[in-house]
Design a protein around this motif. Structure first.
Motif, PDB file in Angstrom:
ATOM      1  N   PRO A 135       0.783  -1.235   0.000  1.00  0.00           N
ATOM      2  CA  PRO A 135       0.000   0.000   0.000  1.00  0.00           C
ATOM      3  C   PRO A 135       0.817   1.288   0.000  1.00  0.00           C
ATOM      4  O   PRO A 135       0.281   2.345  -0.314  1.00  0.00           O
ATOM      5  CB  PRO A 135      -0.836  -0.115   1.278  1.00  0.00           C
ATOM      6  N   SER A 136       2.079   1.261   0.355  1.00  0.00           N
ATOM      7  CA  SER A 136       2.821   2.523   0.475  1.00  0.00           C
ATOM      8  C   SER A 136       4.171   2.486  -0.222  1.00  0.00           C
ATOM      9  O   SER A 136       5.115   3.121   0.211  1.00  0.00           O
ATOM     10  CB  SER A 136       3.020   2.875   1.959  1.00  0.00           C
ATOM     11  N   VAL A 137       4.262   1.742  -1.317  1.00  0.00           N
ATOM     12  CA  VAL A 137       5.507   1.701  -2.080  1.00  0.00           C
ATOM     13  C   VAL A 137       5.621   2.997  -2.890  1.00  0.00           C
ATOM     14  O   VAL A 137       4.730   3.326  -3.671  1.00  0.00           O
ATOM     15  CB  VAL A 137       5.535   0.485  -3.013  1.00  0.00           C
ATOM     16  N   PRO A 138       6.699   3.736  -2.738  1.00  0.00           N
ATOM     17  CA  PRO A 138       6.805   5.031  -3.429  1.00  0.00           C
ATOM     18  C   PRO A 138       7.133   4.872  -4.909  1.00  0.00           C
ATOM     19  O   PRO A 138       7.755   3.904  -5.331  1.00  0.00           O
ATOM     20  CB  PRO A 138       7.958   5.719  -2.692  1.00  0.00           C
ATOM     21  N   ASP A 139       6.710   5.856  -5.690  1.00  0.00           N
ATOM     22  CA  ASP A 139       7.106   5.923  -7.086  1.00  0.00           C
ATOM     23  C   ASP A 139       8.544   6.420  -7.175  1.00  0.00           C
ATOM     24  O   ASP A 139       8.955   7.314  -6.443  1.00  0.00           O
ATOM     25  CB  ASP A 139       6.196   6.886  -7.858  1.00  0.00           C
ATOM     26  N   ILE A 140       9.303   5.843  -8.095  1.00  0.00           N
ATOM     27  CA  ILE A 140      10.682   6.268  -8.331  1.00  0.00           C
ATOM     28  C   ILE A 140      10.778   7.112  -9.585  1.00  0.00           C
ATOM     29  O   ILE A 140      11.413   8.165  -9.594  1.00  0.00           O
ATOM     30  CB  ILE A 140      11.608   5.043  -8.425  1.00  0.00           C
ATOM     31  N   ALA A 141      10.134   6.647 -10.666  1.00  0.00           N
ATOM     32  CA  ALA A 141      10.190   7.396 -11.925  1.00  0.00           C
ATOM     33  C   ALA A 141       8.961   7.047 -12.752  1.00  0.00           C
ATOM     34  O   ALA A 141       8.465   5.922 -12.709  1.00  0.00           O
ATOM     35  CB  ALA A 141      11.468   7.054 -12.701  1.00  0.00           C
ATOM     36  N   PRO A 142       8.454   8.026 -13.559  1.00  0.00           N
ATOM     37  CA  PRO A 142       7.272   7.776 -14.385  1.00  0.00           C
ATOM     38  C   PRO A 142       7.631   7.474 -15.836  1.00  0.00           C
ATOM     39  O   PRO A 142       8.739   7.726 -16.300  1.00  0.00           O
ATOM     40  CB  PRO A 142       6.531   9.110 -14.298  1.00  0.00           C
ATOM     41  N   HIS A 143       6.658   6.915 -16.552  1.00  0.00           N
ATOM     42  CA  HIS A 143       6.729   6.861 -18.006  1.00  0.00           C
ATOM     43  C   HIS A 143       6.670   8.278 -18.560  1.00  0.00           C
ATOM     44  O   HIS A 143       6.344   9.247 -17.846  1.00  0.00           O
ATOM     45  CB  HIS A 143       5.540   6.072 -18.564  1.00  0.00           C
ATOM     46  N   ALA A 144       6.940   8.420 -19.852  1.00  0.00           N
ATOM     47  CA  ALA A 144       6.789   9.720 -20.505  1.00  0.00           C
ATOM     48  C   ALA A 144       5.352  10.216 -20.405  1.00  0.00           C
ATOM     49  O   ALA A 144       5.097  11.430 -20.393  1.00  0.00           O
ATOM     50  CB  ALA A 144       7.221   9.625 -21.963  1.00  0.00           C
ATOM     51  N   SER A 145       4.406   9.289 -20.285  1.00  0.00           N
ATOM     52  CA  SER A 145       2.989   9.656 -20.154  1.00  0.00           C
ATOM     53  C   SER A 145       2.659  10.250 -18.794  1.00  0.00           C
ATOM     54  O   SER A 145       1.580  10.833 -18.613  1.00  0.00           O
ATOM     55  CB  SER A 145       2.121   8.419 -20.381  1.00  0.00           C
ATOM     56  N   GLY A 146       3.553  10.091 -17.834  1.00  0.00           N
ATOM     57  CA  GLY A 146       3.305  10.523 -16.469  1.00  0.00           C
ATOM     58  C   GLY A 146       2.807   9.414 -15.571  1.00  0.00           C
ATOM     59  O   GLY A 146       2.764   9.578 -14.342  1.00  0.00           O
ATOM     60  N   ARG A 147       2.432   8.265 -16.152  1.00  0.00           N
ATOM     61  CA  ARG A 147       1.982   7.143 -15.327  1.00  0.00           C
ATOM     62  C   ARG A 147       3.182   6.487 -14.636  1.00  0.00           C
ATOM     63  O   ARG A 147       4.297   6.548 -15.131  1.00  0.00           O
ATOM     64  CB  ARG A 147       1.274   6.108 -16.202  1.00  0.00           C
ATOM     65  N   PRO A 148       2.953   5.834 -13.486  1.00  0.00           N
ATOM     66  CA  PRO A 148       4.060   5.178 -12.774  1.00  0.00           C
ATOM     67  C   PRO A 148       4.729   4.108 -13.641  1.00  0.00           C
ATOM     68  O   PRO A 148       4.063   3.331 -14.319  1.00  0.00           O
ATOM     69  CB  PRO A 148       3.384   4.557 -11.553  1.00  0.00           C
ATOM     70  N   TRP A 149       6.046   4.114 -13.605  1.00  0.00           N
ATOM     71  CA  TRP A 149       6.848   3.152 -14.373  1.00  0.00           C
ATOM     72  C   TRP A 149       7.708   2.308 -13.435  1.00  0.00           C
ATOM     73  O   TRP A 149       7.610   1.089 -13.406  1.00  0.00           O
ATOM     74  CB  TRP A 149       7.723   3.925 -15.365  1.00  0.00           C
ATOM     75  N   LEU A 150       8.519   2.939 -12.622  1.00  0.00           N
ATOM     76  CA  LEU A 150       9.414   2.242 -11.699  1.00  0.00           C
ATOM     77  C   LEU A 150       9.028   2.631 -10.284  1.00  0.00           C
ATOM     78  O   LEU A 150       8.969   3.828  -9.950  1.00  0.00           O
ATOM     79  CB  LEU A 150      10.862   2.637 -11.986  1.00  0.00           C
ATOM     80  N   VAL A 151       8.729   1.640  -9.446  1.00  0.00           N
ATOM     81  CA  VAL A 151       8.312   1.895  -8.077  1.00  0.00           C
ATOM     82  C   VAL A 151       9.122   1.014  -7.136  1.00  0.00           C
ATOM     83  O   VAL A 151       9.670  -0.016  -7.535  1.00  0.00           O
ATOM     84  CB  VAL A 151       6.801   1.618  -7.880  1.00  0.00           C
ATOM     85  N   GLY A 152       9.212   1.435  -5.869  1.00  0.00           N
ATOM     86  CA  GLY A 152       9.881   0.589  -4.892  1.00  0.00           C
ATOM     87  C   GLY A 152      10.748   1.359  -3.935  1.00  0.00           C
ATOM     88  O   GLY A 152      10.691   2.597  -3.848  1.00  0.00           O
ATOM     89  N   HIS A 153      11.566   0.648  -3.191  1.00  0.00           N
ATOM     90  CA  HIS A 153      12.526   1.194  -2.243  1.00  0.00           C
ATOM     91  C   HIS A 153      13.925   0.862  -2.760  1.00  0.00           C
ATOM     92  O   HIS A 153      14.266  -0.305  -2.924  1.00  0.00           O
ATOM     93  CB  HIS A 153      12.340   0.570  -0.857  1.00  0.00           C
ATOM     94  N   LEU A 154      14.721   1.865  -3.024  1.00  0.00           N
ATOM     95  CA  LEU A 154      16.058   1.662  -3.559  1.00  0.00           C
ATOM     96  C   LEU A 154      17.039   2.619  -2.901  1.00  0.00           C
ATOM     97  O   LEU A 154      16.685   3.764  -2.587  1.00  0.00           O
ATOM     98  CB  LEU A 154      16.079   1.890  -5.080  1.00  0.00           C
TER      99      LEU A 154
END
Length: 615
Positions: free
Chosen positions: A26-45
């Motif tokens: 439920p609380s995994v943060p977004d790291i980077a989006p697609h060019a569309s703005g939708r979430p692409w890479l998520v997680g803890h790093l």
């Protein structure tokens, strides 16, 4: 559900992808989006372990240990117009990493060449999600363990060469084969594509040793910690000692070397480690006496890894002890020589190709091996005469699964080491494994055209997932464990050398020795022996055998009909003529503890493996 997710996931470019994660994470943060703005890479790093490049509609993330800068990565990405164009980018990246890309909304995900950086994927609600942890993705599918995969692991005693080494132990979660990438389409489907082929093994030793050295120098230099100090194993063996001397030259003068004291005074590791320490006067050298270490097989009921059965049960307690100790001494990165044996110690399978290309040379080699290694005449020439393909090898393993173990002097000249079932495996489990091995035979192909190269890659890809587990276990309480011999560029450089020159019966690891010429002192480079640690194992087994038997007294594996506990007890209480039963039991112990943990929770077993920083 508690947010236990550690690692990352890659999502397709569609609006319903991110909500699929919410139930399990439920609380995994977004790291980077697609060019569309939708979430692409998520997680803890860890922010120091991610390099991101954005060029137009192309996004590329390199996750792991890679010395590439964001500027250089952007230059490489500037040439990318499609997912396939990344085939030319990946070989430019040294280190050990995952590559995740979004090109006009199409996602590419790939890991390393030998299973240390793995990729898994799962279909949830018609959408494919990829990530670096099978247990995390299993929480999304909710299907539980893969009963067949576990049965095969138990029956094969952990001897699972590729493609068995690629499998996940969670139902619905697929493991991506090394050298492949996963293409995730916006409509939700995904395809696996092989992008990498091993180099032609044509370089003479005198030529190929140079690139191996350059690749190792780059690999070690890339491990410079951002803060704190660097530590390295210094067992006295060639693999770890070479890394120590490279680290002293290229990384930091504030070097901490570490080794266990030997239980057996006949083990000459201490002699060579002493030579090395004397030649590294600026480093701090730490030697732990056996009395200061947990015994082998201590805490046999502890869970080693949440993702899969843990392979190294005998040293589980020591790994946790060592990592915490090194952390207390300020180490942030620890180098180890794991992978060196698989990369530089050829099994002898290269003789099969050599016999057909240069028969007189091969006959001389075979005679030398027979004299030095006591190979039986009939078994040697029978193996060399066979032209059976890898598919036939898998069928032989299925048919001979319950045959007696090969004699310890038998030559290993085939596609991989033979698979045999321990005596405690239930007959139904054997049947399941036989069917699985025959299924592999139906689609099996060689990892390389040269049988020696195939055997090396098979050994690397079998051990890579085991070492991956060790890196996470180590990092749970201590420094990041790094294994330079398993870097993609190091593996490629070694595979490019002619197998008959990279391995000979007269020299010990000649490719590594020649690559380290001028780095290693002559007294160490000339070593022809390898440390032997059976005294440690014998002492630990004597001390903790009652604890091991207690673990299996109420066995979860037996409750599922996978093993016969009485047969296991008899095997462990009978005097051993060799270590095969103990090694098989060690893998079984990992299966038992993993299964227990998996059964006790509605989600995959939870254990923290790394200090993570959300970015």
């Amino acid at each position: 559900m508690t947010d236990w997710f550690e690692g990352w996931a890659a999502l397709p470019d569609r609006p319903d992808a991110r909500p699929l994660l919410e139930g399990a994470m439920p609380s995994v943060p977004d790291i980077a989006p697609h060019a569309s703005g939708r979430p692409w890479l998520v997680g803890h790093l860890d922010r120091h372990q991610v390099t991101l490049a954005v060029v137009g509609t192309v996004r590329v993330a390199v996750i792991g240990t890679c010395p590439v800068t964001a500027t250089r990565l952007s230059e490489l990405v500037g040439r990318v117009r499609s997912i396939a164009d990344l085939d030319a980018v990946a070989p430019e990246l040294p280190g050990s990493w995952h590559l995740v890309a979004s090109v006009d909304g199409v996602v590419r995900v790939q890991g390393g060449l030998v299973g240390l950086r793995r990729v898994f994927h799962v279909r949830v609600g018609g959408v494919t999600i990829a990530g670096d942890r099978a247990d995390m993705l299993a929480a999304l599918s909710g299907e539980g363990i893969d009963e067949q995969a576990l049965a095969v692991r138990v029956a094969c005693a952990g001897n699972t060469p590729p493609p068995l080494s690629d499998q996940s132990y969670w139902a619905g979660v697929r493991g991506l084969a090394p050298g492949h990438y996963l293409r995730m389409h916006a409509e939700g489907a995904a395809t696996e594509t092989r992008w990498w082929q091993p180099p032609e093994p044509t370089l003479p030793l005198a030529v190929g040793a140079g690139p191996v050295r350059e690749a190792l120098e780059t690999a070690v230099a890339a491990r410079r910690p951002a803060t704190g100090r660097l530590s390295t194993d210094l067992s006295g063996g060639l693999d770890s000692t070479a890394l120590c001397f490279l680290a002293a030259r290229t990384v930091t003068p504030e070097l901490l070397t570490f080794r266990w004291g030997e239980a057996d005074t006949a083990n000459d590791d201490a002699v060579f480690a002493g030579h090395a320490a004397a030649a590294l006067p600026d480093a701090e050298h730490l030697i732990l006496a056996q009395s200061d270490l947990p015994a082998k097989f201590a805490d046999p009921g502890e869970l080693g890894d949440a993702e899969a059965p843990y392979r190294f049960g005998r040293t589980l307690a020591r790994a946790r002890h060592d990592s915490m100790l090194l952390a207390g001494l300020g180490s942030r990165v620890h180098l180890a020589g794991h992978g060196g044996d698989e990369l530089f110690h050829n099994s002898g399978a290269y003789l099969h190709t050599l016999l057909r290309r240069r028969p007189l040379t091969a006959i001389g080699r075979v005679r030398a091996h027979r004299a030095l290694d006591h190979w039986p005449l009939g078994a040697t020439w029978s193996a060399l005469a066979s032209n059976a393909g890898v598919d036939a090898w898998w069928r032989r393993q299925a048919d001979g699964l319950t045959d007696a173990q090969q004699h310890r002097r038998a030559p290993h000249l085939d596609w991989s080491f033979p698979i045999r079932t321990p005596p405690w495996v239930a007959s139904a489990t054997v049947d399941t494994a036989r069917a699985a091995l025959r299924g592999v035979a139906a689609t099996a192909g060689p990892l390389a055209a040269d049988r020696g190269q195939h055997a090396t890659l098979s050994a690397l890809c079998t051990a890579g997932p085991w070492y991956r587990q060790l890196t996470r276990l180590f990092g749970a309480a201590g420094p990041r464990l790094e294994l330079p011999y398993l870097d993609d560029r190091v593996v490629e450089a070694a595979l490019a050398v002619r197998p008959d020159e990279g391995s000979t019966p007269w020299r010990f690891k000649p490719l590594l020795v020649d690559a380290m010429r001028g780095v290693l002192p002559p007294a160490i480079a000339g070593r022809t022996t390898k440390g032997e640690f059976s005294a440690d194992v014998q002492a630990g087994l004597r001390r903790h055998l009652p604890d091991i038997l207690a673990v299996f007294a109420d066995s979860a594996l037996a409750a599922r009909g996978l093993i016969d506990v009485d047969a296991l007890r008899r095997a462990l209480l009978t005097p051993h003529v060799d270590w095969q039963a103990v090694i098989a039991m060690e893998d079984l112990l990992g299966c038992e503890t993993w299964l227990r943990a998996a059964q006790q929770t509605s989600s995959p077993p939870r254990r923290s493996y790394a200090r993570t920083v959300a970015t």
